[in-house]
Design a protein around this motif. Structure first.
Motif, short mmCIF file in Angstrom:
data_model
loop_
_atom_site.label_atom_id
_atom_site.label_comp_id
_atom_site.label_asym_id
_atom_site.label_seq_id
_atom_site.Cartn_x
_atom_site.Cartn_y
_atom_site.Cartn_z
N THR A 121 14.51 73.87 118.30
CA THR A 121 15.12 73.37 117.06
C THR A 121 14.00 72.99 116.09
O THR A 121 13.58 73.81 115.30
CB THR A 121 16.04 72.17 117.34
OG1 THR A 121 15.29 71.16 118.03
CG2 THR A 121 17.22 72.59 118.18
N VAL A 122 13.53 71.77 116.19
CA VAL A 122 12.37 71.35 115.40
C VAL A 122 11.40 70.66 116.35
O VAL A 122 11.81 70.15 117.40
CB VAL A 122 12.76 70.38 114.26
CG1 VAL A 122 13.60 71.10 113.23
CG2 VAL A 122 13.50 69.17 114.79
N PRO A 123 10.11 70.62 116.00
CA PRO A 123 9.13 69.99 116.88
C PRO A 123 9.53 68.56 117.24
O PRO A 123 10.06 67.83 116.42
CB PRO A 123 7.85 70.02 116.05
CG PRO A 123 8.02 71.19 115.13
CD PRO A 123 9.49 71.22 114.81
N GLU B 61 17.18 80.86 113.63
CA GLU B 61 16.43 81.11 114.87
C GLU B 61 17.09 82.21 115.68
O GLU B 61 18.28 82.49 115.53
CB GLU B 61 16.42 79.84 115.75
CG GLU B 61 15.63 78.67 115.18
CD GLU B 61 14.14 78.81 115.43
OE1 GLU B 61 13.73 79.82 116.01
OE2 GLU B 61 13.41 77.90 115.02
N GLU C 151 11.84 67.44 118.93
CA GLU C 151 13.25 67.22 119.20
C GLU C 151 13.70 68.09 120.37
O GLU C 151 13.08 69.12 120.66
CB GLU C 151 14.10 67.53 117.96
CG GLU C 151 13.84 66.60 116.78
CD GLU C 151 14.31 65.17 117.04
OE1 GLU C 151 15.07 64.95 118.01
OE2 GLU C 151 13.90 64.26 116.30
N PHE D 268 19.65 76.19 111.37
CA PHE D 268 18.35 76.68 111.82
C PHE D 268 18.39 78.20 111.93
O PHE D 268 19.23 78.76 112.64
CB PHE D 268 17.97 76.08 113.18
CG PHE D 268 17.80 74.60 113.15
CD1 PHE D 268 16.77 74.01 112.42
CD2 PHE D 268 18.67 73.77 113.83
CE1 PHE D 268 16.62 72.64 112.37
CE2 PHE D 268 18.52 72.39 113.80
CZ PHE D 268 17.49 71.82 113.07
#
Lengths: 256, 272
Positions: B206-208, B178, B210, B176
């Motif tokens: 992280t990701v939507p 970020e 999660e 990721f």
């Protein structure tokens, strides 16, 4: 890397959604689905997130889902440049760790249900989505569903791209085999599900012309235009008891 | 805070947390950052370290001498998470540092959060950089525990109400891409501690849909003992005296689930 065609439709993503939508029917007569893009802008790499909840009128779990078909909005695309692929055999034998990291298409999970005697067992599960090998130019998505406790469950299914009627752009369909758990218990069904597809912030190193290069996956690309009323989508859930349920969630247009 | 006395010509730049107008901060602050990144807390004793629960913390001073100017490296390792396999994310951390620990900053320069976010470490002046490090972040996504190597940069932030602030840029690239910026403020404490560093730790996405990521381990080095021009480098100043039992460290950590924990440790006194 490489593998899937660039700019392929997002259909695959929807397939995932299908998996999510899986349960419903008997006691669960209402399926509530929410979808949204992150970031919520037109024509940009995005994540598609889907949540699905079955609202039951009774205490019995919904009938098991045997087939899911999802249709995604027209204009939604998948840019799989830089993405790898995984095979159903590899996923079955080795699980998610056996698949190339860059074949990851999304994540998900939810709560499953099993009836045993007069008891309904609720069990959390996870889903890992991977790009599968294309077939005649059509995308395939692999879904690895896993639950640990109280009943261990592992399941690998493949969602195949199917033609989508207007106003949709692409469709995916997946057949789900019966999921038996423990002797005397009902087949497993789904109470809720969620999933996210896309890779707006995913990056991997790969060697290009002998040089280690950081490659950002574009993943899913949101449509460039939003129809009045939002992006239409459709999910058709077929249950083991012979009934079916169709939902038509709308993804709101970006604000501003 | 402690006033760091230094024989250097740049003594007027020495930072001490106890000063009314705090132009500098104790090194504790820096450590605090480190801790803030991580979740659980453990105190440590010098080279080794023992911590409460499964966490460990290991500070090390180079050179290890009373009153010396050099660097401080703090390594924190966190144990298994309660259920998910990832440590609980930290939301707030109050770190207590021993009295007398200081930082020598010859050229007082700060970097704004906006600039750090938009331009990254290279967008801030070298004089404002107080340290670097690395960390390991973990997050559950789908069925997998995803790990990511994180690079850390510690900067002096703008003064707020005459109080020094710190910023830590944490950046991971793969899988990721970020980055997050942690910020902290310094407040005085009571002996045997000198100052507290109060950190607010933002969620690490992280990701939507999660869970957010959390730090599993990290190592941050503040100051340097290798500069070819020591009088021009930011350095950590070891207190001129060491209390019996060693330098006291403590931390109060508040986790994302609302729980909290405390940790205490003493770093062994350096040799003379």
């Amino acid at each position: 890397m490489g593998g899937l065609k660039a700019q392929t439709r997002l259909v695959a993503l929807l397939i995932c959604a299908c998996f999510l939508l899986a349960p419903s029917a008997l006691a669960a007569e209402t399926l509530v689905v929410h979808e949204n893009f992150t970031p919520d802008r037109l024509g940009v790499p995005t994540n598609l997130s889907i949540t699905a909840n079955f609202l039951s009128n009774g205490g019995a779990p919904p009938s098991p889902v045997i087939k899911l078909t999802l249709y995604a909005p027209a204009g939604l695309k998948i840019d799989a440049h830089g993405a790898g692929t995984c095979s159903q055999n590899t996923l079955t034998l080795h699980g998610p760790t056996g698949c190339p990291p860059n074949s990851r298409a999304g994540f998900g999970g939810g709560v499953g249900v099993v009836a045993l005697a007069n008891t309904v067992i609720h069990e959390p599960y996870t889903i890992d989505f991977f790009f599968g090998p294309t077939s005649h130019g059509h995308l395939a998505l692999l879904a690895y569903a896993s639950a640990v406790a109280p009943v261990p469950v592992e399941l690998v299914v493949t969602a195949h791209e199917v033609p989508a009627p207007k106003p949709y752009g692409l469709g995916f369909s997946v057949e789900i085999p019966p999921i038996s758990t423990i002797p005397g218990a009902s087949l497993a069904s789904v109470e809720s599900a969620f999933a996210t597809f896309g890779a707006t912030n995913v990056a991997y190193y790969e060697t290009v012309h002998g040089k280690r290069t950081l490659v950002h996956l574009r993943g899913m690309i949101s449509p460039k235009h939003c129809p009045s009323g939002g992006f239409p989508s459709e999910g058709i859930v077929e249950f083991a008891n012979g009934t079916s349920l169709t939902v038509n969630p709308t993804i709101p247009c970006p604000r501003g | 805070m402690q006033r760091t006395s230094t024989p250097r010509s740049t003594a007027h730049r020495a930072l001490s947390l106890s000063t009314l107008v705090r132009r500098a901060f104790t090194l504790s602050a820096l450590l605090a950052f480190t801790l803030c990144l991580t979740s659980p807390l453990g105190a440590s004793a010098s080279p080794g370290t023992q911590a409460s629960g499964t966490a460990t913390i290991a500070p090390s001073l180079l050179p290890n001498r009373l009153g010396a100017m050099g660097s401080l490296r703090l390594t924190v390792n966190f144990g298994e998470g309660p259920s998910s396999g990832a440590p609980l994310p930290v939301r707030r951390a109050v770190l207590r540092f021993p009295a007398g620990l200081g930082i020598e900053i010859p050229h007082l320069r700060s970097c704004s959060i906006a600039r750090l976010r938009s331009r990254g470490p290279s967008g801030c002046s070298a004089e404002s950089e107080l340290g670097t490090g690395h960390a390991l972040a973990e997050a559950m996504a789908g069925s997998q525990l995803i790990t990511e190597n994180i690079s850390l940069w510690l900067f002096l932030g703008p003064f707020h109400n005459l109080e020094p602030t710190f910023e830590i840029l944490a950046r991971g690239v793969t899988p990721f891409d970020e980055q997050v910026v942690l910020t902290g403020t310094v407040v005085p404490d009571h002996p045997p501690y000198g100052e507290d560093l109060v950190l607010s730790v933002p969620p690490i996405p992280t990701v939507p849909l999660e869970p957010d990521a959390s730090m599993a381990s990290m190592s941050l080095t503040v100051g340097t003992n290798k500069s070819p021009h020591p009088n021009q480098a930011n350095t950590v100043v070891v207190p001129p005296s060491c209390p019996a039992g060693g330098f006291p460290f403590a931390a109060e950590i508040t986790y994302a689930d609302g729980s909290s924990g405390n940790a205490f440790a003493h770093a062994t006194c350096p040799g003379r």
